[in-house]
Motif scaffolding. Sequence first.
Motif, PDB file in Angstrom:
ATOM      1  N   ARG A  32      31.494  77.251  26.265  1.00 55.43           N
ATOM      2  CA  ARG A  32      30.863  76.261  27.152  1.00 55.43           C
ATOM      3  C   ARG A  32      30.552  74.965  26.395  1.00 55.43           C
ATOM      4  NH1 ARG A  32      32.521  76.852  31.942  1.00 55.43           N
ATOM      5  NH2 ARG A  32      32.342  78.967  32.732  1.00 55.43           N
ATOM      6  N   ILE A  33      30.116  75.104  25.142  1.00 57.42           N
ATOM      7  CA  ILE A  33      29.832  73.903  24.330  1.00 57.42           C
ATOM      8  C   ILE A  33      31.119  73.083  24.177  1.00 57.42           C
ATOM      9  CG2 ILE A  33      29.260  73.086  21.987  1.00 57.42           C
ATOM     10  CD1 ILE A  33      27.255  75.378  21.772  1.00 57.42           C
TER      11      ILE A  33
ATOM     12  N   PHE B 190      14.995  73.718  22.748  1.00 58.34           N
ATOM     13  CA  PHE B 190      16.415  73.770  22.423  1.00 58.34           C
ATOM     14  C   PHE B 190      16.935  72.382  22.079  1.00 58.34           C
ATOM     15  CE2 PHE B 190      20.879  73.372  23.617  1.00 58.34           C
ATOM     16  CZ  PHE B 190      21.424  74.336  22.777  1.00 58.34           C
ATOM     17  N   VAL B 191      16.565  71.412  22.903  1.00 59.47           N
ATOM     18  CA  VAL B 191      17.067  70.045  22.686  1.00 59.47           C
ATOM     19  C   VAL B 191      16.606  69.536  21.317  1.00 59.47           C
ATOM     20  CG1 VAL B 191      16.854  67.657  23.475  1.00 59.47           C
ATOM     21  CG2 VAL B 191      17.309  69.470  25.128  1.00 59.47           C
TER      22      VAL B 191
ATOM     23  N   ILE C 192      27.452  86.900  24.717  1.00 56.49           N
ATOM     24  CA  ILE C 192      26.806  85.676  25.220  1.00 56.49           C
ATOM     25  C   ILE C 192      27.127  84.513  24.283  1.00 56.49           C
ATOM     26  CG2 ILE C 192      24.560  84.543  25.565  1.00 56.49           C
ATOM     27  CD1 ILE C 192      23.483  87.209  26.607  1.00 56.49           C
TER      28      ILE C 192
ATOM     29  N   GLN D 264      21.044  68.203  26.015  1.00 60.00           N
ATOM     30  CA  GLN D 264      20.524  68.517  27.350  1.00 60.00           C
ATOM     31  C   GLN D 264      21.637  69.061  28.237  1.00 60.00           C
ATOM     32  OE1 GLN D 264      17.139  68.234  28.252  1.00 60.00           O
ATOM     33  NE2 GLN D 264      17.962  69.493  29.891  1.00 60.00           N
TER      34      GLN D 264
ATOM     35  N   ILE E  95      24.268  70.714  27.219  1.00 62.53           N
ATOM     36  CA  ILE E  95      24.558  72.085  26.787  1.00 62.53           C
ATOM     37  C   ILE E  95      23.468  73.026  27.280  1.00 62.53           C
ATOM     38  CG2 ILE E  95      24.718  73.583  24.740  1.00 62.53           C
ATOM     39  CD1 ILE E  95      26.106  71.213  23.335  1.00 62.53           C
ATOM     40  N   TYR E  96      22.235  72.537  27.224  1.00 64.22           N
ATOM     41  CA  TYR E  96      21.134  73.384  27.709  1.00 64.22           C
ATOM     42  C   TYR E  96      21.334  73.725  29.185  1.00 64.22           C
ATOM     43  CZ  TYR E  96      16.658  75.117  29.148  1.00 64.22           C
ATOM     44  OH  TYR E  96      15.684  75.909  29.680  1.00 64.22           O
TER      45      TYR E  96
ATOM     46  N   LEU F  93      18.815  81.402  26.031  1.00 61.40           N
ATOM     47  CA  LEU F  93      19.236  82.063  27.268  1.00 61.40           C
ATOM     48  C   LEU F  93      18.409  83.323  27.487  1.00 61.40           C
ATOM     49  CD1 LEU F  93      22.817  82.552  28.514  1.00 61.40           C
ATOM     50  CD2 LEU F  93      21.299  84.500  28.437  1.00 61.40           C
TER      51      LEU F  93
ATOM     52  N   LEU G  22      15.228  82.736  29.027  1.00 55.52           N
ATOM     53  CA  LEU G  22      15.284  82.302  30.420  1.00 55.52           C
ATOM     54  C   LEU G  22      15.439  83.485  31.383  1.00 55.52           C
ATOM     55  CD1 LEU G  22      17.660  79.229  29.954  1.00 55.52           C
ATOM     56  CD2 LEU G  22      15.237  79.162  30.513  1.00 55.52           C
ATOM     57  N   LEU G  23      15.808  84.637  30.859  1.00 49.16           N
ATOM     58  CA  LEU G  23      15.983  85.792  31.730  1.00 49.16           C
ATOM     59  C   LEU G  23      14.625  86.416  32.025  1.00 49.16           C
ATOM     60  CD1 LEU G  23      19.038  87.542  30.035  1.00 49.16           C
ATOM     61  CD2 LEU G  23      19.042  85.957  31.956  1.00 49.16           C
TER      62      LEU G  23
ATOM     63  N   ALA H 138      22.289  81.729  32.409  1.00 43.16           N
ATOM     64  CA  ALA H 138      21.136  82.646  32.535  1.00 43.16           C
ATOM     65  C   ALA H 138      20.882  82.969  34.005  1.00 43.16           C
ATOM     66  CB  ALA H 138      19.902  82.007  31.904  1.00 43.16           C
TER      67      ALA H 138
ATOM     68  N   LEU I  94      29.779  89.749  31.761  1.00 38.91           N
ATOM     69  CA  LEU I  94      29.978  88.814  30.648  1.00 38.91           C
ATOM     70  C   LEU I  94      31.459  88.690  30.284  1.00 38.91           C
ATOM     71  CD1 LEU I  94      26.852  89.673  28.479  1.00 38.91           C
ATOM     72  CD2 LEU I  94      27.301  87.536  29.681  1.00 38.91           C
TER      73      LEU I  94
ATOM     74  N   VAL J 124      30.537  83.128  24.921  1.00 40.06           N
ATOM     75  CA  VAL J 124      30.587  82.326  26.151  1.00 40.06           C
ATOM     76  C   VAL J 124      29.956  80.959  25.887  1.00 40.06           C
ATOM     77  CG1 VAL J 124      29.867  82.187  28.570  1.00 40.06           C
ATOM     78  CG2 VAL J 124      30.505  84.392  27.595  1.00 40.06           C
ATOM     79  N   ILE J 125      28.825  80.947  25.178  1.00 36.68           N
ATOM     80  CA  ILE J 125      28.138  79.671  24.915  1.00 36.68           C
ATOM     81  C   ILE J 125      29.023  78.753  24.075  1.00 36.68           C
ATOM     82  CG2 ILE J 125      26.192  78.638  23.646  1.00 36.68           C
ATOM     83  CD1 ILE J 125      24.469  80.905  24.701  1.00 36.68           C
TER      84      ILE J 125
ATOM     85  N   ALA K 196      35.104  80.998  31.163  1.00 38.97           N
ATOM     86  CA  ALA K 196      34.805  79.914  30.222  1.00 38.97           C
ATOM     87  C   ALA K 196      36.077  79.508  29.478  1.00 38.97           C
ATOM     88  CB  ALA K 196      33.721  80.347  29.255  1.00 38.97           C
TER      89      ALA K 196
ATOM     90  N   ILE L  81      23.617  76.537  29.520  1.00 37.69           N
ATOM     91  CA  ILE L  81      22.957  77.793  29.144  1.00 37.69           C
ATOM     92  C   ILE L  81      22.070  78.287  30.285  1.00 37.69           C
ATOM     93  CG2 ILE L  81      21.202  78.753  27.577  1.00 37.69           C
ATOM     94  CD1 ILE L  81      22.363  76.876  25.403  1.00 37.69           C
ATOM     95  N   GLU L  82      21.361  77.344  30.884  1.00 42.24           N
ATOM     96  CA  GLU L  82      20.457  77.687  31.991  1.00 42.24           C
ATOM     97  C   GLU L  82      21.251  78.260  33.165  1.00 42.24           C
ATOM     98  OE1 GLU L  82      18.292  74.328  33.471  1.00 42.24           O
ATOM     99  OE2 GLU L  82      16.438  75.471  33.498  1.00 42.24           O
TER     100      GLU L  82
END
Lengths: 81, 513
Positions: free
Chosen positions: A22-23, B117-118, A15, A64, A66-67, B149, B152-153, A74, B23, A18-19, B30, A70-71
Motif C-alpha cells: 500500500r505504501i 504515526f505521522v 499485514i 497522513q 499512508i495512515y 493498525l 485501530l482494531l 483496519a 489478508l 499488505v502495508i 494490494a 492503514i486505517e
Amino acid sequence: MNTQQLNEHKIMAQISRVILLRIKTVIIQHLKKEDIAELEQVMKEKNINLVLNFAHKKIPQLSQKIYSEIELLAQKITQSI
Amino acid sequence: MNENNLSEVGTPVDRLTQLQHFLDVQENLAQSDLLGVLSSAKIPHDIARVYTELATEPEVAEEAAKFSLAALGRGVKRELWDSIIGRTIVSTTTIVTTAEIIKKIIAKDPVGPSELFVTFFNNAIGWAGKTIEKPEVIPVLVGVGAAVLWTLLPPMVWGKVFDRESRKTIKAVGEEARKRETRAGELQELVEGRADLAGKVGPNVQIDVGKSDPAAALLIELFHHLGLEVVTYWDENNPLFSMSPYWKETRDDWTNRKTLTEGDVREAIGSIILVSNGDDVILSPEQQDTKLHAQDMTDNEALGIVNARDAIRREMGLPLLHHFLVTNPRGKINIGIARIGEAPYDAKTIGKIIEENHPNVHLVDVDLLAFKEIALIASQKNLPIELLTNKDRGEEYYEALRLVTQAHNDRVEAGLEEHKIKIATPEDGKCTLSIVYGSNDEDTIAQVEATASDFSQEGDFIAIINDPEKITRLPVGIRYICIGNIEAMGVFNEFSKLFAQGLIRLPQVQESS
C-alpha cells in the motif's frame, strides 16, 4: 513461541506485507507526471530508503496518506471478522 | 474480486483461518493495485519490476512482523531495541515524538494513533535521509504501521480471532484463582505492594516515588511507551496501581535489601530517584527538613538507595545500574561535628558528592530546567522576576530563588544557556514577571485567584504548578509551567541519551521456544 504468539506473528507478517504494498502504491499514485522520470533515476540505486526520501519530499503529507490506507485496512479487517 | 464474500466463507468458529484468508485476498488486491498504478503511470516494465520487488526480501518482512505490538505507544519491543539502527531511530525519534506528545498533553489535546504515526513516520524518514545505508528503516516503518493498525482494531476482533485459546486461558486462570487461596493471597500481596516480583517483571525501570511526585504518572507512561515495565517504590500506598501494578511498599525504609531484591532489581535497567522536600519540587531550601512527615525523600535517603542498589547488583555479579537522581544539587548534607572549636570542614552539596563518588548517578536539576523556561518567558518582555508565595515562606523561598537564579546565570555566562534572569528590585515597580509558586498547588491556585488581576497589569504573570492533574484547576487563561511534566521530560531525555550511547542496554534473554 506458543501457538497464539505464532499465529499473531504470522498475521503481523501478512499485514506488514499488505502495508508495504500500500505504501508503494500510494507513492506512485500521488507522484506528479514530471516526478516519474526523476523516480526512475532514483530507482536505479535499488534502495527503498532513497525512494522513501524522494517520495517524502515530493508528496505533501505522505505520512497522513499512508495512515489513511492503514486505517482503511483496519476498518476492512474489523468488518471481515 | 469481491473481498466481502469471504466473510461468508468457512465456519465462524475458525476466525483465525478466516482472517488469514481475508489478508491473503488483501495482499493479492494490494499487489494488483500496485501493478495497476505502475502501468497507469507508464513506468517502464524493468523499473516497475524493481520497484515491486523493493524491500520484499523475507528478512524485511520478518523484521517488520516482529512489531507485534499491543499498541503503538506500548510497544517498541526488544527486537527493535536490540538492533543498533532501530535503537538509534527509537532513541532519536522517541525524544522528538515524546516532546510532541507532552505538548499535546499540556494542551489537553488527546494524541490519536494518526498523530503518533505521522510524527513517527516523518521523524524516521527525516532521520533516514541523513545517509542512505539504513536498511532497517523500512521494516521499522512498516512494522510501526502494522502496530498502528493493531491499535485501530477493536479488542473484540482479537478476542474473536483467538477466542478458543483465550477462553481456555481465562478459564484456567479463573479456576485456579478460585480454587487456590494461595493464588488469591498472591494477588492481594500484589495489590498491597508486598509481592515478591523478583524475576517476574522483565526489563524494568525502578522509580522511587515516596508519598507522591508530580512526575511519576507521566514517567510511567513514557516508559510504557517504550515497552518497558516500571517498578515503583512508595512509602505507604500506590495511587497509580492501575497504571503500573508492580510496586513495593517501603514504609520509609528505602534501603531495605529484601524490598529492593523483591522489587526485581536484578532485571532493572535503570533507577530513578525522586527527591522532594514535602510539596516543594523546586526551590527547596539548601538544608533539607529531614523530619519524615514533611519530607517525601531526602538526599540522605537517596544516597542510601544508590548504595543499596549498587551493593545488591555487585553481589549478584551484575553491572551497576545508572541512577537518575532528581534533586536540587545545591542542597547541602546536614552534618554537625562534635569537637572543641570550629571544625575545619565545609558542608558538601549533594551535587559535589555525586560528582566525586558516583559516576553512575546522573543528576536531573529540575530547578534549572524550570528556570530555563522562566528565563525564556521573562526575556520576551525583558522583565525582572518576582516570586509570589505563602507569607511565612517568602524569606526561605527568596534564598532558594537567589541561588537558582545565580546558578542559571552562571550557565548563561558559560554559554550553556541563554537569557539571564534578574530578580526584581523596588526600582522595577510593578513592571515584573510575577511567578506564583505557593507551598503546594492548592496555595498556588488560591494565590493566583487573589493576585492575577493586580499583578499582570504592567508586567507579566505566570503560575507554577507541580502536579499535571491540578492544571485544570487554574483560572481560565492563566499561563503556567508544569513542574511534573518538566521533571518527567528531563529524566526521560537523560535516559534516552544514555540509551542512544549504548550505556543502558536490555539484558539478553533467551526466548522460549
